[in-house]
Design a protein around this motif. Structure first.
Motif, PDB file in Angstrom:
ATOM      1  N   ILE A 116       0.844  -1.197   0.000  1.00 18.06           N
ATOM      2  CA  ILE A 116       0.000   0.000   0.000  1.00 18.06           C
ATOM      3  C   ILE A 116       0.877   1.244   0.000  1.00 18.06           C
ATOM      4  O   ILE A 116       1.838   1.334   0.761  1.00 18.06           O
ATOM      5  N   THR A 117       0.514   2.199  -0.841  1.00 16.05           N
ATOM      6  CA  THR A 117       1.216   3.476  -0.909  1.00 16.05           C
ATOM      7  C   THR A 117       0.209   4.615  -0.779  1.00 16.05           C
ATOM      8  O   THR A 117      -0.831   4.606  -1.429  1.00 16.05           O
TER       9      THR A 117
ATOM     10  N   ARG B  76      -4.101   9.939  -2.546  1.00 14.45           N
ATOM     11  CA  ARG B  76      -4.200   8.780  -3.431  1.00 14.45           C
ATOM     12  C   ARG B  76      -3.670   7.551  -2.705  1.00 14.45           C
ATOM     13  O   ARG B  76      -2.616   7.606  -2.070  1.00 14.45           O
TER      14      ARG B  76
ATOM     15  N   ILE C  58      -2.696   3.638  -3.488  1.00 10.82           N
ATOM     16  CA  ILE C  58      -2.462   2.586  -4.476  1.00 10.82           C
ATOM     17  C   ILE C  58      -2.215   1.275  -3.739  1.00 10.82           C
ATOM     18  O   ILE C  58      -1.369   1.204  -2.845  1.00 10.82           O
ATOM     19  N   THR C  59      -2.969   0.254  -4.094  1.00  7.88           N
ATOM     20  CA  THR C  59      -2.838  -1.063  -3.470  1.00  7.88           C
ATOM     21  C   THR C  59      -2.473  -2.091  -4.527  1.00  7.88           C
ATOM     22  O   THR C  59      -3.125  -2.169  -5.573  1.00  7.88           O
ATOM     23  N   LYS C  60      -1.426  -2.851  -4.258  1.00 11.78           N
ATOM     24  CA  LYS C  60      -1.028  -3.954  -5.127  1.00 11.78           C
ATOM     25  C   LYS C  60      -1.036  -5.228  -4.298  1.00 11.78           C
ATOM     26  O   LYS C  60      -0.486  -5.252  -3.195  1.00 11.78           O
TER      27      LYS C  60
ATOM     28  N   GLU D  79      -4.401  -4.672  -8.660  1.00 12.76           N
ATOM     29  CA  GLU D  79      -4.020  -3.292  -8.355  1.00 12.76           C
ATOM     30  C   GLU D  79      -5.258  -2.403  -8.280  1.00 12.76           C
ATOM     31  O   GLU D  79      -6.174  -2.526  -9.096  1.00 12.76           O
TER      32      GLU D  79
ATOM     33  N   GLU E  69      -6.613   1.796  -7.262  1.00 13.57           N
ATOM     34  CA  GLU E  69      -6.260   3.188  -6.985  1.00 13.57           C
ATOM     35  C   GLU E  69      -7.519   3.940  -6.574  1.00 13.57           C
ATOM     36  O   GLU E  69      -8.497   3.980  -7.321  1.00 13.57           O
TER      37      GLU E  69
ATOM     38  N   ARG F 268      -9.050   7.443  -3.913  1.00 14.09           N
ATOM     39  CA  ARG F 268      -8.697   8.648  -3.161  1.00 14.09           C
ATOM     40  C   ARG F 268      -9.523   8.663  -1.886  1.00 14.09           C
ATOM     41  O   ARG F 268     -10.710   8.360  -1.891  1.00 14.09           O
TER      42      ARG F 268
ATOM     43  N   HIS G 191       0.166   6.760   5.663  1.00 18.32           N
ATOM     44  CA  HIS G 191       0.834   5.652   4.972  1.00 18.32           C
ATOM     45  C   HIS G 191       1.242   4.573   5.977  1.00 18.32           C
ATOM     46  O   HIS G 191       1.008   3.377   5.750  1.00 18.32           O
TER      47      HIS G 191
ATOM     48  N   THR H 176     -10.359  -0.615  -1.883  1.00 23.09           N
ATOM     49  CA  THR H 176     -10.777  -0.944  -3.251  1.00 23.09           C
ATOM     50  C   THR H 176     -12.004  -0.190  -3.756  1.00 23.09           C
ATOM     51  O   THR H 176     -12.145   0.016  -4.960  1.00 23.09           O
TER      52      THR H 176
END
Length: 387
Positions: free
Chosen positions: A34-35, A53, A55-57, A67, A69, A71, A122, A145
């Motif tokens: 996670i970022t 934002r 971002i999850t991978k 992946e 993205e 907000r 974060h 998600t």
């Protein structure tokens, strides 16, 4: 607190609870990354707020894609934290940064404040992702998600106002009654939390004061270099020496600035995070005590036949399981948290000590080099003066 404070998937027996919560000595391969980045300001007629934002991978099969993205704003993080506490009342939920501006910040939405909050958010999400139980929470998955409208719709599906009020009333009533026989291990845990809270708050205050004094020292030192340059213009015989002094001061300024950066980015956030953890731990203990107090009140009612006793034995049995589940969850999470805390604080102070040593070595080498050059220059001048 009532049974609804546990998630729908909460097992009804202590054994199944232990089986569900897996605290492995050897961590599994990481499968969730996670970022939190790209803060963005939003201005409406009603309010101004920041979204981030996320971002999850992931390689987990329960996710529809690898992946995502989305907000999220700060209120969304608060909602997630509340849902985690509701589903897992005696697990140690990572703390969020404070809602309001931290002491010393002039503007709520200045760049430093936004960046500090981004880093804290974060860390909050990655702490959850690394937790052996919280990482599989359904609300956490939805947070990572769901699109904004989907998340908003999901929020509205929570317990109604009257239900929440009922839970609050019962929680307050339980806390007012207190716990008559708190187990010894939880007494020790509570004593540890109180002492830890005192110490970490003191360390936080001292660290903040050190940083403030470093900042004042740095601001003053920055003025000395230009002053020596100006001085050299009026001292013909000392031009080179004064310029060398100014150069040394400039190098020491840069080293001081780097050390301050290490202090503000490495030590201060870690210490302050554990200040917030100490507050959160007190809340966990209160929730555990509330669950036990509810059981104690039922047992007391059965003992003195204060109410209809037909259903009490069944209720007491369920509450005993509930208390056992809560206790097992806290005991397992407690050891994990303590180990992480010790590692984090040890690493932060070790890194800071190494940074300080490097800083003093740099400054010492700078001035030793200056003194050596001045000594050599003096010897040359002396030898030239000899017949």
């Amino acid at each position: 607190m009532d049974m609804n404070s546990f998630s729908p998937m909460m097992p009804t027996s202590p054994l199944s609870m232990i089986n569900q919560i897996k605290f492995e000595d050897e961590p599994d391969l990481k499968d969730l990354f996670i970022t939190v980045d790209e803060p963005e300001s939003h201005v409406t007629t009603i309010e101004t707020f920041i979204t981030y934002r996320i971002i999850t991978k992931t390689s987990r099969g329960e996710f529809d894609s690898s992946e995502f993205e989305v907000r999220r704003r700060y209120q969304d993080f608060l909602w997630l934290k509340g849902k985690l506490e509701e589903a897992h009342p005696t697990l140690i939920i990572p703390p969020l940064p404070e809602k309001f501006i931290v002491k010393g910040m002039v503007e709520r939405f200045n760049d430093d404040f936004i960046e500090t909050r981004r880093k804290a958010l974060h860390k909050f999400l990655n702490r959850i992702a690394d937790h052996p139980t919280l990482t599989f929470n359904e609300d956490f998955k939805i947070f990572l998600t769901a699109q904004a409208w989907e998340l908003s719709s999901h929020k509205k599906q929570g317990p109604g106002l009257l239900s929440r009020m009922g839970q609050t009333v019962r929680a307050v009533a339980s806390s007012m009654r207190g716990v008559k026989n708190r187990p010894e291990e939880f007494m020790e845990m509570n004593n540890f939390i109180e002492l830890f809270s005192q110490k970490i708050n003191l360390i936080d205050k001292i660290s903040q004061r050190i940083y403030k004094e470093e900042r004042e020292y740095f601001d003053e030192m920055k003025e000395y270099g230009p002053i020596h340059i100006l001085w050299s213009a009026s001292e013909e015989d000392l031009v080179d020496t004064l310029k060398d002094v100014a150069s040394c001061i400039d190098r020491c300024c840069k080293a001081t600035e780097k050390r301050m950066s290490g202090l503000s980015e490495a030590l201060l956030p870690v210490v302050h995070e554990y200040v917030l953890y100490s507050e959160m731990l007190m809340g966990v203990m209160k929730r555990r005590d509330q669950i036990q107090a509810e059981l104690d009140s039922k047992v007391e009612a059965l003992t003195y036949k204060k109410t209809d006793t037909d259903l009490l034995p069944e209720e007491i049995g369920k509450l005993e399981d509930k208390v056992e589940c809560a206790n097992n969850a806290l005991k397992a999470d407690w050891e994990r948290w303590k180990q992480n805390m010790q590692n984090d604080i040890k690493l932060a102070f070790t890194d800071m000590a190494e940074e300080n040593i490097h800083y003093y070595e740099q400054c010492l080498a700078t001035w030793e080099s200056f003194l050596t050059s001045q000594t050599n220059l003096h010897l040359e001048e002396t030898s030239e003066d000899k017949p």
